[in-house]
Structures are given as C-alpha cells and as structure tokens.
Design an enzyme around this catalytic site. Structure first.
Site, PDB file in Angstrom:
ATOM      1  N   PHE A  11      69.987  59.313 106.540  1.00 55.60           N
ATOM      2  CA  PHE A  11      68.808  59.805 107.274  1.00 55.60           C
ATOM      3  C   PHE A  11      67.760  60.292 106.275  1.00 55.60           C
ATOM      4  CE2 PHE A  11      66.872  62.794 110.553  1.00 55.60           C
ATOM      5  CZ  PHE A  11      66.359  61.753 111.336  1.00 55.60           C
ATOM      6  N   LYS A 223      67.734  42.429  92.988  1.00 60.71           N
ATOM      7  CA  LYS A 223      67.082  41.624  94.038  1.00 60.71           C
ATOM      8  C   LYS A 223      67.061  40.143  93.673  1.00 60.71           C
ATOM      9  CE  LYS A 223      64.255  45.504  95.598  1.00 60.71           C
ATOM     10  NZ  LYS A 223      63.064  46.298  95.262  1.00 60.71           N
TER      11      LYS A 223
HETATM   12  N1  HSE Z   1      62.744  51.316  94.580  1.00 63.73           N
HETATM   13  C1  HSE Z   1      62.475  50.078  95.211  1.00 63.73           C
HETATM   14  C2  HSE Z   1      61.116  49.571  94.740  1.00 63.73           C
HETATM   15  C3  HSE Z   1      62.500  50.275  96.705  1.00 63.73           C
HETATM   16  O1  HSE Z   1      60.364  50.323  94.140  1.00 63.73           O
HETATM   17  O2  HSE Z   1      60.803  48.398  94.936  1.00 63.73           O
HETATM   18  C4  HSE Z   1      62.536  49.009  97.501  1.00 63.73           C
HETATM   19  O3  HSE Z   1      63.698  48.268  97.247  1.00 63.73           O
END
Ligand code: HSE
Length: 339
Positions: A11, A223
């Site tokens: 949360f 990613k």
């Molecule tokens: N910390 C990550 C960014 C958040 O700045 O892109 C999103 O994944």
C-alpha cells in the site's frame, strides 16, 4: 454486473495510486465495463493490514493513511496465509522489487496462483527471475498472471509486443526504460546537480525504494531482460547483462544539448548476434534528431524492430503513482475480458 474482489498487497506509492484510481473510476467501470471492483484486503507491513469481507471503503483507507500514517496497527500479517485463505478473485501484488531474490513477491504470487487466484503485479523481480515458471504455474492452475506495469508503467509495452502486435517477430529492442535516470539526466543537462535531481525524483515517486537500482542501471537492465525473454524468446538472467549506470557522471559530462547537439540518455537494448541474444544498459550521447533523444523527463520509450512492421516505437510515462496504477487497471480489465 460482474463483481471482482481484490486483495492489495503493498500500500505504498503505487498501491495508494491504484486505490485512488479504483475509487475515481468506480462509476466509469460500472458503466463502460459492467464491472464492480471490491477491495476486501489491504496488506502492508509498514502501513498496516485491513480485511473487510464487505469491501473496504477506499476513500476511508486513503484518508486514514494520509491522516495517521497507517491504516491499522497490524504490521505483522501472515501475508502468504492470508493470500491462500481469504476469499477473493485477484491479487494485486504491489510490493517492493528485490531483483536478487524476487522475494517475498514471488511467494505471494505463487500462493495466489496455487489457490486459484489471478494475479496482477508491478513487481519486476518475479518476471525477471521466474517468468516461465510463474506463467506455467498460472496455466496449470487455470488462472492469469499479468505484469504489464513492470516495463514502461502504464504505457503499453509488454501487451503491445505480445498481444497488440501478435504474430510479428521482435528482432531487437532499444529503449529508455528508467524514468528516474531519464529525469535526472535531463535535469543535469539544465545544470541541476546530480544529488538534487535524484532527491526530486524520489520525492516525485519515480525512484525505487533503494534508488541504487535506478542509477546503477539494474532497473533498466531488469526491464530489458523481461522484454527480451517475453518478446524475443530469450532465456536471460540479470547476470547476463552488460550494465553500467549514471551514478558516476559529473555535471561536465552531461553536456547542454543546445551547445553540443547531443542528448545524454541511459539506453537499454536487446539484440541478436550470431544466434545469441545480448542485453546491454549504458549511457549514450544521441544526436538530437534520434527518436529517443526527444524522450524527456519521466517519459520512457521502447522501439521494437519487427519482421512485419519495421520499427515500432511507443513513448509514454515510465514511472509514477497514477501511471503505474493504470497498468494494474489495464491488467485487471484484460482478466475481466477473459473470464
Ligand atoms: N524506478 C523506476 C523508474 C520505476 O524510475 O523507472 C518504474 O519501474
């Protein structure tokens, strides 16, 4: 009207953003999707745990956390037990990312899947470390696990590559995948000091709980691994990354693009060399007419090289409370569509 019951685990910034979005879109979801959403549990080890089988009043939870800094004094929940035993349809798993172990998120997700619950998650650890295992487990259990928000937050990226562009083959990916770094670099180009820009990125809710993951390139690296594994059929680990970040850059190295004609960007890429997929993260200076050079601030972008469409580029928010909450809504509606 279908009613979906949700448990929210986590949360923090995104969990509260999702709660606000669900509250704001209650009538829209009922009218446009014939869908009611009821949150029956909110679990957070810092802000407390509340379970209400009749549905938690979302505005109450938001006001309570704002006023008291917590929603209850139950800070030691048996989260896995609760996920297994409570009666709800979808787990929204929104806890912090641990890219070394993927825990505790992976255990939460497995617990939900094994007890017949769908999962929507913004957590990068589990798909980066165990995508195939989790997707197979979901299939065996007849439920859906979606994680759109792990890359480009609510801007379509995973869904774009795997669903909207279904049938095309992605042969390479190149992108700006970390909002914090992109924001800091742009601020540094304007002359702001690195530390000051980082601290504003944290205040704005862009950075990870531990911003080392952002500035050392691990977040963008995680990613690109997720994208390469999901969209290019790779089987890569985070340890396969060739990675560097922005933390060592000085103000002198991030030049004013008006003078240099170059934009400094942290670029993540995946490409095939001699039948092998390689993933890389590092700083590049791009000519101002490069499509990625104009992607500024917290915006992210990904360019997919494909066999049928040539290059397809998507640009949009890559971090932030509401933008990431939007990915959870997209995934929830995709699950609703398949029920
Ligand atoms: N910390 C990550 C960014 C958040 O700045 O892109 C999103 O994944």
């Amino acid at each position: 009207m279908r009613n979906l019951r949700l448990a929210l685990v986590g949360f923090g910034t995104v969990g509260q953003g999702f709660t606000k979005l669900l509250s704001r879109k209650e009538h829209y979801l009922a009218e446009e999707y014939d869908l009611g959403v009821e949150v029956t549990a909110i679990v957070d080890t810092v802000l407390g745990t509340v379970v209400d089988h009749d549905g938690i009043d979302l505005d109450w939870a938001l006001e309570k956390v704002e006023k008291d800094g917590e929603i209850s004094d139950d800070k030691d929940p048996d989260t896995v037990g609760l996920i297994r035993e409570e009666d709800f349809d979808v787990l929204a798993e929104i806890t912090f990312t641990d890219i070394e172990t993927g825990e505790p998120a992976t255990s939460f997700i497995k617990g939900a899947i094994r007890s017949g619950k769908h999962v929507i998650s913004t957590n990068k650890g589990p798909p980066a470390l165990a995508m195939t295992e989790l997707e197979e487990l979901a299939e065996e259990n007849g439920v859906i696990y979606r994680y759109e928000g792990t890359v480009l937050s609510g801007t379509p990226c995973i869904n774009l590559g795997s669903e909207a562009m279904g049938g095309t083959e992605v042969t390479a990916i190149r992108g700006i995948l970390n909002g914090t770094c992109n924001y800091i670099l742009e601020e540094m180009e304007k002359g702001t000091a690195y530390e000051e820009a980082l601290s504003t990125a944290q205040e704005l809710g862009y950075a990870e709980a531990d911003p080392t993951a952002d500035v050392e390139g691990f977040d963008a690296g995680t990613k690109i691994v997720i994208l390469a594994n999901k969209l290019m059929g790779a089987d890569l680990k985070i340890s396969d990354l060739d990675r560097s970040g922005i933390s060592g850059l000085t103000g002198d190295e991030v030049r004013d693009p008006d003078e240099s004609g170059l934009k400094t960007k942290l670029i993540a890429s995946a490409r095939e060399d001699d039948g092998e997929i390689n993933v890389e993260v590092g700083v590049e200076e791009l000519p101002v007419d490069d499509p990625l050079a104009g992607v500024n601030g917290v915006l992210n972008a990904a360019t997919f090289a494909t066999d049928t469409l040539g290059d397809v580029t998507i640009i949009g928010p890559g971090a932030g409370s509401e933008a990431t909450a939007q990915s959870l809504l997209t995934d929830l509606l995709a699950i609703n569509d398949r029920l």
